[in-house]
Design an enzyme around this catalytic site. Structure first.
Site, PDB file in Angstrom:
ATOM      1  N   ASP A  26       0.810  -1.222   0.000  1.00  0.00           N
ATOM      2  CA  ASP A  26       0.000   0.000   0.000  1.00  0.00           C
ATOM      3  C   ASP A  26       0.841   1.269   0.000  1.00  0.00           C
ATOM      4  O   ASP A  26       0.422   2.298   0.510  1.00  0.00           O
ATOM      5  CB  ASP A  26      -0.979   0.013   1.199  1.00  0.00           C
ATOM      6  CG  ASP A  26      -1.787  -1.267   1.264  1.00  0.00           C
ATOM      7  OD1 ASP A  26      -2.248  -1.701   0.199  1.00  0.00           O
ATOM      8  OD2 ASP A  26      -1.947  -1.834   2.360  1.00  0.00           O
ATOM      9  N   HIS A  54      -4.138  -2.484  -7.594  1.00  0.00           N
ATOM     10  CA  HIS A  54      -3.647  -1.193  -8.061  1.00  0.00           C
ATOM     11  C   HIS A  54      -4.781  -0.451  -8.730  1.00  0.00           C
ATOM     12  O   HIS A  54      -5.515  -1.036  -9.515  1.00  0.00           O
ATOM     13  CB  HIS A  54      -2.560  -1.381  -9.128  1.00  0.00           C
ATOM     14  CG  HIS A  54      -1.284  -1.950  -8.603  1.00  0.00           C
ATOM     15  ND1 HIS A  54      -0.439  -2.699  -9.370  1.00  0.00           N
ATOM     16  CD2 HIS A  54      -0.711  -1.851  -7.401  1.00  0.00           C
ATOM     17  CE1 HIS A  54       0.598  -3.058  -8.644  1.00  0.00           C
ATOM     18  NE2 HIS A  54       0.460  -2.558  -7.445  1.00  0.00           N
ATOM     19  N   THR A  55      -4.892   0.826  -8.436  1.00  0.00           N
ATOM     20  CA  THR A  55      -5.838   1.650  -9.180  1.00  0.00           C
ATOM     21  C   THR A  55      -5.032   2.479 -10.155  1.00  0.00           C
ATOM     22  O   THR A  55      -4.099   3.175  -9.752  1.00  0.00           O
ATOM     23  CB  THR A  55      -6.606   2.582  -8.218  1.00  0.00           C
ATOM     24  OG1 THR A  55      -7.203   1.745  -7.223  1.00  0.00           O
ATOM     25  CG2 THR A  55      -7.689   3.344  -8.942  1.00  0.00           C
ATOM     26  N   ASP A 403       2.889  14.749   1.725  1.00  0.00           N
ATOM     27  CA  ASP A 403       2.006  15.854   2.110  1.00  0.00           C
ATOM     28  C   ASP A 403       1.322  15.604   3.460  1.00  0.00           C
ATOM     29  O   ASP A 403       0.865  16.537   4.102  1.00  0.00           O
ATOM     30  CB  ASP A 403       0.938  16.073   1.033  1.00  0.00           C
ATOM     31  CG  ASP A 403       0.162  14.797   0.739  1.00  0.00           C
ATOM     32  OD1 ASP A 403       0.795  13.807   0.331  1.00  0.00           O
ATOM     33  OD2 ASP A 403      -1.067  14.785   0.936  1.00  0.00           O
TER      34      ASP A 403
END
Ligand code: IMP
Length: 496
Positions: A26, A54-55, A403
């Site tokens: 992930d 997987h996208t 982020d």
């Protein structure tokens, strides 16, 4: 120079690139592969099976979820499913159908290896039995039959993909040995009332019954006409590709922590998730591979069971937190309010490790793509990464979800582990059964105030964020080439 140009110049000398995960899966490998794939002609899977997820996105931004077919599918690159991949034919065909719909019927060339281990409903049953028998110590598998498939293959009793084209009687004969071997388990399962659904609940005709070899043979042979155009000796295809100077991207499944040999055994998946698996799972010689890009999640996560030395909170509680507070994950305003309040507490130095974990679980929407289970979050773990780098030997790192640290005043980072009072050498880790005995040594690194979500230019990164990356790079002695700043394909900083 644009990001794409920098990336092109950087990757160009490396015709065959291996991309692997450095934590416990992930890490966002799909997105990184999606990005670097532009510079390659062929994408290749070499291990794992439908446990991966997987996208990926097509050039016109349509979403495609792939479990078995390599990521190149969405971008119309040739796709090779190497021999090391474990194959559930029904899922393969479902993925093909989905892809045809999304891609308007135009599929790239797809190759499926004739000698890949072949899933049967019995593998699903054996997995259910093993997880039951382990009780509290269960692995927490994805339920795709991966362990039994790989394990029984090594026992030399696995059916193989290309055998569905054999004469019916011959194929039944191959399945009989496997069926006989599993009889004592089936008997025990029947006695304990464990035969609830066979075939991962996907084949209703088999529900509640254990199919015999003839039934399994007929089920698998019914797929034969549909898979025929794809089945071949992929090692030969790949060899030809290399001869023809095709550029190939080898996409790892799972990650080093789940590698069956160098992960946290037995809490691992069953194949080669490390970079060396690219050779074993494809039949290409070692010298075929130019470089490895290791994808690392800024804050590592883990689903299922097993050691996770830098984990912030207790696994079970972290997983249950997701179930019990699902609105924090699904309701935008509840989520925003929770995150604001919690960040204030964190920056006031008043948050416990459990509260830190909750913050990052919600912020990162840490739920498994294949199973939907909650993921537990860990601190940045330099000793683990040094181990992972030692085994995978990456030329570069891709650091995803950077982020997530935006706005956190001080970031605790694990810089070492002590075992029995002694500091472990860089790259050294105890065996998995001693991992819960290690004491992490923390350092507090200064964070940055600005939200870096979506930034894609190195020059626009706040100075403190850049310092953070340089500091991490110094510890890891490996270049951080890519930095993820959001879920979008363009939310990435390429560092020169
Ligand atoms: P299996 O691969 O289904 O046998 O599961 C073994 C372990 O690997 C479990 O802890 C799973 O949660 C984990 N696992 C398998 N595939 C993935 C993945 O793609 N991402 C994260 N964890 C995974």
């Amino acid at each position: 120079m644009s990001n794409n140009k920098v990336l092109k110049n950087t990757l160009w000398p490396y015709r065959n690139l291996v991309v692997v995960g450095g934590n416990w899966g992930d890490e966002g490998k799909g997105k990184i592969i999606d990005l670097v794939m532009e510079h390659y002609d062929v994408t290749v899977r070499f291990s794992g099976g439908a446990n991966a997820g997987h996208t990926v996105f097509t050039p016109d931004h349509q979403k495609l979820v792939s479990h078995l077919i390599p990521c190149g599918l969405a971008q119309h690159k040739e796709c090779v499913m190497g021999r090391g991949e474990l194959v559930d034919l029904r899922l393969f065909l479902e993925e093909l159908e989905q892809a045809k719909k999304v891609l308007g019927g135009r599929l790239p060339k797809i190759y499926l290896d004739q000698m890949s281990p072949l899933w049967t409903p019995w593998h699903g049953l054996l997995e259910a039995w093993l997880e039951f028998a382990r009780g509290k110590g269960k692995v927490g598998t994805t339920g795709k039959g991966i362990g039994p498939l790989e394990g029984l293959y090594k026992l030399r009793i696995a059916p193989l993909v290309g055998q569905v084209f054999l004469e019916r009687k011959k194929f039944i004969g191959i399945l009989e040995l496997l069926y006989k071997t599993l009889q004592p388990v089936f008997k025990e399962m029947r006695a304990k009332g464990l035969i609830v659904s066979v075939g991962n609940g996907r084949d209703r005709s088999l529900q509640g019954n254990i199919p015999n070899p003839t039934q399994v043979a007929d089920l698998l042979r019914s797929y034969a006409p549909k898979i025929k155009p794809f089945v071949t000796d992929t090692s030969f295809v790949l060899h030809q590709g290399i001869k023809n100077k095709q550029r190939m991207l080898f996409e790892g499944a799972q990650a080093l922590g789940l590698d069956s040999r160098f992960g946290t055994y037995p809490y691992v998946s069953s194949g080669n998730s490390a970079a060396f698996g690219a050779s074993e799972g494809t039949g290409l010689p070692m010298q075929s591979f130019g470089a490895t890009l290791m994808v690392v999640k800024t804050l590592p996560t883990r689903v299922g069971s097993g050691p996770f030395p830098s984990e912030m909170w207790r696994r079970q509680e972290a997983m249950e937190f997701v179930k019990k507070n699902i609105e924090l994950f699904t309701d935008k305003s509840a989520k925003a309010e929770f995150l604001n309040r919690r960040l204030e507490k964190i920056n006031a130095g008043k948050a416990s490790n459990a509260e830190l974990s909750q913050y990052f679980q919600v912020l990162g929407d840490e739920r498994g793509a294949t199973t939907g289970r909650g993921r537990s979050v860990g601190f940045i773990d330099i000793p683990w990464l040094l181990y992972s780098i030692r085994i995978n030997g990456p030329k570069w790192l891709a650091l995803t979800r950077f982020d997530m640290l935006s706005g956190v005043k001080t970031v605790p980072v694990v810089v070492g582990y002590r075992l029995n009072g002694k500091l472990l050498a860089p790259g050294q880790l105890p065996p998995p059964w001693d991992m819960d005995k290690v004491n992490p040594v923390f350092e507090n690194w200064p964070g940055w105030k600005e939200n870096i979500y979506g930034l894609n230019d190195e020059k626009t990164l706040p100075k403190a964020a850049n310092n953070f990356l340089n500091h991490l790079e110094n510890h890891l002695k490996t270049q951080i080439l890519l930095v993820g700043t959001g879920p979008g394909r363009k939310d990435i900083v390429v560092r020169v």
